[in-house]
Write a protein that holds these residues in place. Structure first.
Motif, PDB file in Angstrom:
ATOM      1  N   VAL A 240       0.631  -1.266   0.406  1.00 25.81           N
ATOM      2  CA  VAL A 240       0.003   0.002   0.007  1.00 25.81           C
ATOM      3  C   VAL A 240       0.870   1.217  -0.276  1.00 25.81           C
ATOM      4  O   VAL A 240      -0.438   2.101   0.548  1.00 25.81           O
ATOM      5  CB  VAL A 240      -0.645   0.310   1.623  1.00 25.81           C
ATOM      6  N   GLY A 241       1.849   0.915  -0.020  1.00 36.21           N
ATOM      7  CA  GLY A 241       2.774   2.028  -0.464  1.00 36.21           C
ATOM      8  C   GLY A 241       3.823   3.027   0.554  1.00 36.21           C
ATOM      9  O   GLY A 241       3.719   4.235   0.806  1.00 36.21           O
ATOM     10  N   LEU A 242       3.129   2.127   1.723  1.00 31.53           N
ATOM     11  CA  LEU A 242       3.553   3.276   3.650  1.00 31.53           C
ATOM     12  C   LEU A 242       4.608   2.196   4.396  1.00 31.53           C
ATOM     13  O   LEU A 242       5.285   2.956   5.226  1.00 31.53           O
ATOM     14  CB  LEU A 242       2.065   2.704   4.542  1.00 31.53           C
ATOM     15  N   ALA A 243       5.430   1.340   3.450  1.00 27.06           N
ATOM     16  CA  ALA A 243       6.559   1.094   4.056  1.00 27.06           C
ATOM     17  C   ALA A 243       7.797   2.554   4.468  1.00 27.06           C
ATOM     18  O   ALA A 243       8.279   1.599   5.531  1.00 27.06           O
ATOM     19  CB  ALA A 243       7.805   0.211   2.847  1.00 27.06           C
ATOM     20  N   GLU A 244       8.572   3.351   3.611  1.00 29.41           N
ATOM     21  CA  GLU A 244       8.903   4.112   4.174  1.00 29.41           C
ATOM     22  C   GLU A 244       8.443   5.276   5.493  1.00 29.41           C
ATOM     23  O   GLU A 244       8.751   5.493   6.566  1.00 29.41           O
ATOM     24  CB  GLU A 244       9.136   5.728   2.955  1.00 29.41           C
TER      25      GLU A 244
ATOM     26  N   LEU B 144      -6.408  -0.809   5.017  1.00 28.94           N
ATOM     27  CA  LEU B 144      -6.136  -1.652   3.874  1.00 28.94           C
ATOM     28  C   LEU B 144      -5.424  -2.552   3.906  1.00 28.94           C
ATOM     29  O   LEU B 144      -5.225  -3.646   4.138  1.00 28.94           O
ATOM     30  CB  LEU B 144      -5.668  -0.678   2.310  1.00 28.94           C
ATOM     31  N   ALA B 145      -3.628  -1.964   4.735  1.00 26.50           N
ATOM     32  CA  ALA B 145      -2.916  -3.129   5.300  1.00 26.50           C
ATOM     33  C   ALA B 145      -2.938  -3.912   5.909  1.00 26.50           C
ATOM     34  O   ALA B 145      -2.786  -5.098   6.106  1.00 26.50           O
ATOM     35  CB  ALA B 145      -1.424  -2.029   5.572  1.00 26.50           C
ATOM     36  N   GLN B 146      -3.707  -3.422   7.252  1.00 22.65           N
ATOM     37  CA  GLN B 146      -4.102  -4.399   7.936  1.00 22.65           C
ATOM     38  C   GLN B 146      -5.347  -5.590   7.525  1.00 22.65           C
ATOM     39  O   GLN B 146      -5.137  -6.563   7.979  1.00 22.65           O
ATOM     40  CB  GLN B 146      -5.359  -3.185   8.745  1.00 22.65           C
ATOM     41  N   ALA B 147      -6.248  -5.395   6.644  1.00 26.00           N
ATOM     42  CA  ALA B 147      -6.992  -6.157   5.593  1.00 26.00           C
ATOM     43  C   ALA B 147      -6.356  -7.205   5.575  1.00 26.00           C
ATOM     44  O   ALA B 147      -6.517  -8.227   5.241  1.00 26.00           O
ATOM     45  CB  ALA B 147      -8.059  -5.690   5.638  1.00 26.00           C
ATOM     46  N   LEU B 148      -5.175  -6.111   4.436  1.00 22.99           N
ATOM     47  CA  LEU B 148      -4.312  -8.059   3.466  1.00 22.99           C
ATOM     48  C   LEU B 148      -3.388  -8.242   4.026  1.00 22.99           C
ATOM     49  O   LEU B 148      -2.658  -9.197   3.631  1.00 22.99           O
ATOM     50  CB  LEU B 148      -3.608  -6.393   2.412  1.00 22.99           C
ATOM     51  N   VAL B 149      -2.805  -7.808   5.546  1.00 21.56           N
ATOM     52  CA  VAL B 149      -1.971  -8.926   5.838  1.00 21.56           C
ATOM     53  C   VAL B 149      -2.336 -10.177   6.471  1.00 21.56           C
ATOM     54  O   VAL B 149      -1.203 -10.995   6.089  1.00 21.56           O
ATOM     55  CB  VAL B 149      -1.420  -8.062   7.814  1.00 21.56           C
ATOM     56  N   SER B 150      -3.193 -11.097   6.360  1.00 19.66           N
ATOM     57  CA  SER B 150      -4.002 -12.156   6.786  1.00 19.66           C
ATOM     58  C   SER B 150      -3.759 -12.614   5.032  1.00 19.66           C
ATOM     59  O   SER B 150      -4.391 -14.303   5.339  1.00 19.66           O
ATOM     60  CB  SER B 150      -5.089 -12.568   7.246  1.00 19.66           C
ATOM     61  N   ALA B 151      -3.498 -11.952   3.981  1.00 20.37           N
ATOM     62  CA  ALA B 151      -3.784 -12.545   2.699  1.00 20.37           C
ATOM     63  C   ALA B 151      -4.765 -12.987   2.380  1.00 20.37           C
ATOM     64  O   ALA B 151      -5.066 -14.273   2.154  1.00 20.37           O
ATOM     65  CB  ALA B 151      -2.307 -13.860   2.407  1.00 20.37           C
ATOM     66  N   PRO B 152      -6.386 -12.170   2.236  1.00 22.66           N
ATOM     67  CA  PRO B 152      -7.291 -12.777   2.075  1.00 22.66           C
ATOM     68  C   PRO B 152      -7.751 -13.693   0.745  1.00 22.66           C
ATOM     69  O   PRO B 152      -7.066 -12.310  -0.418  1.00 22.66           O
ATOM     70  CB  PRO B 152      -8.097 -11.506   2.850  1.00 22.66           C
ATOM     71  N   ARG B 153      -8.861 -13.979   0.198  1.00 21.95           N
ATOM     72  CA  ARG B 153      -9.275 -14.184  -0.691  1.00 21.95           C
ATOM     73  C   ARG B 153     -10.194 -13.154  -1.048  1.00 21.95           C
ATOM     74  O   ARG B 153     -10.086 -13.686  -2.103  1.00 21.95           O
ATOM     75  CB  ARG B 153      -9.533 -15.648  -0.669  1.00 21.95           C
ATOM     76  N   LEU B 154     -10.925 -13.060  -0.581  1.00 20.08           N
ATOM     77  CA  LEU B 154     -12.350 -11.465  -0.377  1.00 20.08           C
ATOM     78  C   LEU B 154     -11.736 -10.518   0.748  1.00 20.08           C
ATOM     79  O   LEU B 154     -11.902 -10.600   1.807  1.00 20.08           O
ATOM     80  CB  LEU B 154     -13.538 -12.652   0.452  1.00 20.08           C
TER      81      LEU B 154
ATOM     82  N   TRP C 118      -7.701   3.977  -4.289  1.00 13.57           N
ATOM     83  CA  TRP C 118      -7.969   2.690  -5.258  1.00 13.57           C
ATOM     84  C   TRP C 118      -6.934   1.785  -6.352  1.00 13.57           C
ATOM     85  O   TRP C 118      -6.753   0.987  -6.295  1.00 13.57           O
ATOM     86  CB  TRP C 118      -9.065   2.736  -6.185  1.00 13.57           C
ATOM     87  N   GLU C 119      -5.655   3.042  -6.460  1.00 11.51           N
ATOM     88  CA  GLU C 119      -4.888   2.471  -7.285  1.00 11.51           C
ATOM     89  C   GLU C 119      -4.110   1.071  -6.529  1.00 11.51           C
ATOM     90  O   GLU C 119      -3.204   0.078  -7.008  1.00 11.51           O
ATOM     91  CB  GLU C 119      -3.198   3.340  -7.980  1.00 11.51           C
ATOM     92  N   HIS C 120      -3.873   1.328  -5.092  1.00  6.84           N
ATOM     93  CA  HIS C 120      -3.365   0.085  -4.139  1.00  6.84           C
ATOM     94  C   HIS C 120      -4.518  -0.660  -3.966  1.00  6.84           C
ATOM     95  O   HIS C 120      -4.084  -2.055  -4.177  1.00  6.84           O
ATOM     96  CB  HIS C 120      -3.031   0.733  -2.740  1.00  6.84           C
ATOM     97  N   ILE C 121      -5.084  -0.756  -3.775  1.00  7.93           N
ATOM     98  CA  ILE C 121      -6.409  -1.752  -3.909  1.00  7.93           C
ATOM     99  C   ILE C 121      -6.276  -3.144  -5.743  1.00  7.93           C
ATOM    100  O   ILE C 121      -6.282  -3.876  -5.311  1.00  7.93           O
ATOM    101  CB  ILE C 121      -7.643  -1.655  -3.831  1.00  7.93           C
ATOM    102  N   MET C 122      -6.124  -1.800  -6.685  1.00  6.17           N
ATOM    103  CA  MET C 122      -5.755  -2.334  -7.910  1.00  6.17           C
ATOM    104  C   MET C 122      -4.956  -3.516  -7.717  1.00  6.17           C
ATOM    105  O   MET C 122      -4.842  -4.616  -8.318  1.00  6.17           O
ATOM    106  CB  MET C 122      -6.979  -1.637  -8.838  1.00  6.17           C
ATOM    107  N   ALA C 123      -3.920  -3.067  -7.435  1.00  2.00           N
ATOM    108  CA  ALA C 123      -2.587  -3.920  -7.815  1.00  2.00           C
ATOM    109  C   ALA C 123      -2.195  -4.960  -6.878  1.00  2.00           C
ATOM    110  O   ALA C 123      -1.996  -6.020  -7.560  1.00  2.00           O
ATOM    111  CB  ALA C 123      -1.560  -2.552  -7.508  1.00  2.00           C
ATOM    112  N   VAL C 124      -3.333  -4.927  -5.628  1.00  2.00           N
ATOM    113  CA  VAL C 124      -2.792  -6.039  -4.367  1.00  2.00           C
ATOM    114  C   VAL C 124      -3.839  -7.417  -6.071  1.00  2.00           C
ATOM    115  O   VAL C 124      -3.717  -8.396  -5.395  1.00  2.00           O
ATOM    116  CB  VAL C 124      -3.071  -5.958  -3.356  1.00  2.00           C
TER     117      VAL C 124
END
Length: 274
Positions: free
Chosen positions: A126-130, A149-159, A178-184
């Motif tokens: 989600v572009g927050l590494a730095e 969004l990163a919090q929701a993605l950390v578990s590698a969800p299917r949905l 939205w760009e980050h959502i679509m990239a993931v």
């Protein structure tokens, strides 16, 4: 038995708050891998339906399945498949970005040996590494939403389920989220189920949309199919937008729908994220 290929399948879902019916016999299928938009005015039943899918509300009538799992009978199996970004602010301002995501990694039972790597991957996605080790209280509104969004993605969800993910954000921040959502989504193939009041977002990013009004789906299809259908029904040579379709389905509900608590919740969320 619901097809395992369906990410979400709702059949005859009903939910009431006392005498008020929020969801009225909802039939809805979200295919695996698609970006599906659930649209409607305040009070249409979108968030209630979402909460049933995420197991946050029980399913008193009807059936809801997530990748073939009965939400009512197998709640924990369903939760392991989900990432959820609610309307309400879920990040903790007193923690760093990394600490916020790590907390969700523990909540979602990510194996201890994988947590640090998964947290880093989610923040990178989600572009927050730095900015990961800054306090969340210093983040802009768009950064906060990407942190959630990163919090929701950390578990590698299917949905991934997003309830008004860009509420209160300016156009640039909305586009960034939205760009980050679509990239993931492109990288992982996950399914995305989103509610939004922004018709331009639904038109641009959703493969299909369902327009809800008074607890029921009143129109369903791709944005192009829905606008083409309205154009044909009008027969006047006009070029309707998805917002025109929305108004055609919901009438004045787009302008005046919802109750006082809906307005208060939305404004409180927007003021905290913005």
């Amino acid at each position: 038995m619901t097809d395992e290929g369906d990410a979400v399948a709702c059949t005859g879902l009903r939910y009431s708050f006392g005498a008020a019916t929020a969801v009225d016999g909802l039939d809805l299928t979200v295919a695996s891998g698609e970006v599906f938009g659930l649209l409607g005015p305040n009070g249409a039943g979108k968030t209630t339906a979402i909460r049933c899918v995420t197991t946050l509300l029980p399913v008193p009538s009807g059936m809801v399945r997530v990748f073939g799992h009965d939400v009512a009978a197998d709640r924990m199996a369903v939760r392991r498949l989900l990432g959820y970004v609610p309307q309400q602010l879920s990040a903790d301002a007193s923690l760093t970005g990394r600490e916020n995501v790590a907390l969700f990694a523990r909540v979602f039972d990510v194996p201890r040996r994988e947590r640090a790597a998964r947290v880093g991957q989610a923040l990178e996605a989600v572009g927050l590494a730095e900015a990961a080790d800054r306090m969340a209280s210093t983040f802009s509104g768009g950064m906060v939403r990407r942190l959630e969004l990163a919090q929701a993605l950390v578990s590698a969800p299917r949905l991934l389920i997003l309830d008004e993910p860009t509420i209160g954000l300016d156009p640039i921040a909305r586009t960034s989220v939205w760009e980050h959502i679509m990239a993931v989504r492109a990288a992982s193939g996950m399914t995305v189920l989103v509610t939004t009041h922004y018709m331009d977002e639904a038109d641009q990013y959703c493969d299909r949309v369902a327009l809800m009004h008074q607890g029921q789906v009143r129109a369903l299809g791709t944005p192009d199919d829905l606008t083409d259908d309205l154009r044909a029904r009008r027969g006047d040579g006009s070029s309707p937008t998805l917002e025109d379709v929305f108004r055609d389905v919901a009438g004045s509900g787009l302008d005046e729908g919802g109750e006082f608590r809906d307005v208060r919740r939305t404004r409180n969320t927007a003021s905290r994220v913005g």
